[in-house]
Design an enzyme around this catalytic site. Structure first.
Site, short mmCIF file in Angstrom:
data_model
loop_
_atom_site.label_atom_id
_atom_site.label_comp_id
_atom_site.label_asym_id
_atom_site.label_seq_id
_atom_site.Cartn_x
_atom_site.Cartn_y
_atom_site.Cartn_z
N TYR A 109 -3.94 43.06 1.44
CA TYR A 109 -3.24 43.62 0.28
C TYR A 109 -4.16 44.60 -0.43
O TYR A 109 -5.34 44.31 -0.64
CB TYR A 109 -2.83 42.52 -0.71
N GLU B 142 -2.90 46.99 -3.23
CA GLU B 142 -2.14 47.75 -4.24
C GLU B 142 -3.08 48.63 -5.05
O GLU B 142 -4.16 48.20 -5.46
CB GLU B 142 -1.38 46.80 -5.17
N ASP C 71 10.71 69.33 2.94
CA ASP C 71 10.67 68.11 3.72
C ASP C 71 10.55 68.54 5.18
O ASP C 71 11.52 68.93 5.82
CB ASP C 71 11.98 67.32 3.47
N THR D 213 7.62 62.81 7.51
CA THR D 213 7.44 61.56 8.24
C THR D 213 6.25 61.79 9.16
O THR D 213 5.87 62.92 9.44
CB THR D 213 8.67 61.22 9.11
N LYS E 48 7.59 61.80 13.98
CA LYS E 48 8.44 62.69 14.79
C LYS E 48 7.53 63.61 15.63
O LYS E 48 6.75 63.10 16.41
CB LYS E 48 9.43 63.40 13.88
N ARG F 292 5.34 55.01 12.42
CA ARG F 292 6.42 55.18 11.43
C ARG F 292 5.80 55.15 10.04
O ARG F 292 5.21 54.15 9.65
CB ARG F 292 7.43 54.05 11.51
C1 LIG Z 1 13.72 61.60 9.53
C2 LIG Z 1 13.88 62.32 8.27
C3 LIG Z 1 13.70 61.67 7.03
C4 LIG Z 1 13.63 60.18 6.87
O1 LIG Z 1 12.67 59.49 7.47
P1 LIG Z 1 12.76 57.90 7.66
O2 LIG Z 1 11.39 57.59 8.09
O3 LIG Z 1 13.81 57.66 8.69
O4 LIG Z 1 13.12 57.31 6.35
C5 LIG Z 1 13.74 62.44 5.88
N1 LIG Z 1 13.94 63.76 5.93
C6 LIG Z 1 14.14 64.41 7.10
C7 LIG Z 1 14.36 65.88 7.09
C8 LIG Z 1 14.12 63.71 8.30
O5 LIG Z 1 14.35 64.36 9.44
#
Ligand SMILES: *Cc1c(COP(=O)(O)O)cnc(C)c1O
Length: 418
Positions: free
Chosen positions: A55, A57, A201, A227, A230, A236
């Site tokens: 932990y 925090e 994003d 994220t 990807k 993750r």
């Molecule tokens: C995949 C994605 C997310 C969300 O990610 P998670 O890890 O699934 O919550 C947010 N914004 C965009 C543009 C994405 O492609």
């Protein structure tokens, strides 16, 4: 890797068996989900590490628990690597995933009900970019932009018009099903014209940005989220980057604003993935992702299959099946039967429902990690085409399934023991 899961199976046959089956599924299918990838063995090792026990925090050197000497080191290293790789001023590596990261940003710099300009989900945006079923759409007043009806590309003039009309506090760009380069600089300028915060994003394309194959949102964008699982090929998780002036607000919004203890095993895996992404081999890998997507899209076009916007600049292809006598849902199912994994997806201005839309989304990040190149893309395009043409013909589908297995065998996945 089998032995690793066989050990689990000895103590817990049910979970062990499911893990072994999933390992086999990943090894024997062609993974074309655009948001997925295959992480390195080291990322897997760190994700499964003893850091899960701790932990912590708070933030490095300001924790609410004792015993965080080494956790501080791993978090500081992940932050340092993220700053260097992208050229960011401030970094937070604690968000649990991409969706909470976005909500954390909104809550850091906005009040409930404030106006945000973002891309609509059915045009390529993400649920957390203001869809009515998502918290974002309920808590904030989203105004949504889309793509041009003819070109299927982002219409920057439309964004400017909407920005001037609605005076948003924040303008958000980035997408989940958009295959073209995004001009983040142009959108940032529009944001500044109307006094809005600019946010990007870059979840899907952050690996390509790291490899300098997509225009970077740095250093000008105020706040950037991604994220890590990807194209960046990490565990993750998610990262928030921001200019120094937003640093305090962002950190507070993540903890204690939204989250509790960080997932330290993920932080370690993120640090490893960022280290990998800084290597020249990662740039080579990312170039191949784009070459593969381009090749796959051209091969599908040759067969008369429509591609939204006519092609791709990144890892992703949005296929429009309206002239193929098959829906997105049917295509997803038929392809899964033969071992090619894709997801059904809305196409811009889709006349069908999100549950059975007109398109499928295809990505090449995962199969490129397996080592596949243009030769395989030509074969895969043909297998996709044959499957779509013969969706109800079991004999042909059996034959295609064998071809899929053959390709997978040539590109072994997770054969080593961890
Ligand atoms: C995949 C994605 C997310 C969300 O990610 P998670 O890890 O699934 O919550 C947010 N914004 C965009 C543009 C994405 O492609």
């Amino acid at each position: 890797m089998r032995k690793f899961y066989q050990k689990i199976k000895k103590e817990d046959p049910i979970v062990g068996d499911i893990l072994l089956k999933e390992l086999k599924r990943q090894q024997t299918t062609i993974e074309l989900i655009a948001s997925e990838n295959f992480v390195s063995e080291n990322v897997l090792r760190a994700s499964a590490s003893i850091l899960t026990n701790k932990y912590s925090e708070g933030y490095p050197k300001k924790r609410y628990y004792g015993g965080n000497e080494f956790i501080d080191q791993i978090e500081e290293l992940a932050i340092k690597r993220a700053k260097k790789l992208f050229g960011a001023e401030h970094v937070n590596v604690q968000p649990y995933s991409g969706s909470p990261a976005n909500i954390e940003v909104y809550s850091a710099v906005l009040k409930f009900g404030d106006t945000i300009l973002g891309m609509a989900l059915d045009q390529g945006g993400h649920l957390t970019h203001g869809h009515p079923v998502n918290f974002s759409g309920k808590a904030y007043n989203f105004v949504q932009y889309g793509v041009n009806k003819k070109t299927h590309k982002i219409d920057y003039e439309e964004i400017r018009k909407l920005a001037k009309k609605h005076k948003p506090k924040l303008i958000l760009s980035g997408a989940t099903a958009y295959s073209r380069k995004i001009d983040f600089k142009k959108i940032h300028k529009i944001a500044k014209e109307v006094g809005a915060i600019s946010m990007v994003d870059m979840a899907h394309i952050s690996g390509l940005v790291a490899a300098k194959l997509h225009p970077s949102p740095f250093p000008f964008t105020d706040i950037v989220t991604t994220t890590t699982h990807k194209t960046l090929r990490g565990p993750r998780g998610a990262i928030i980057f921001c200019k120094e002036e937003f640093a305090k607000q962002i950190d507070k919004a993540v903890f204690p604003g939204m989250q509790g203890g960080p997932h330290n095993q993920t932080t370690a895996a993120i640090a490893i993935a960022l280290g990998e992404a800084a290597k020249s081999s990662f740039r080579k890998y990312s170039k191949q992702i784009i070459k593969n997507a381009d090749c796959l899209s051209k091969e599908l076009l040759k067969k008369g299959i429509k591609i939204i916007s006519g092609g791709t600049d990144n890892h992703l292809i949005l296929v429009d099946l309206t002239n193929q006598n098959i829906s997105g849902k049917e295509a997803e199912k038929a392809l899964e039967e033969i071992g090619i994994i894709v997801n059904k997806n809305m196409v811009p201005y889709d006349k069908r429902s999100p549950f059975d839309p007109s398109g499928i989304r295809i990505g090449t990040a995962a199969i490129t990690s397996r080592g596949m190149k243009q030769i395989e893309m030509k074969i895969i395009a043909n297998l996709i085409f044959q499957t779509i043409q013969n969706k109800d013909n079991t004999t042909i589908k059996q034959k295609i399934k064998k071809d899929v297995k053959k390709i997978c065998k040539k590109f072994p996945l997770y054969k080593n023991e961890l």
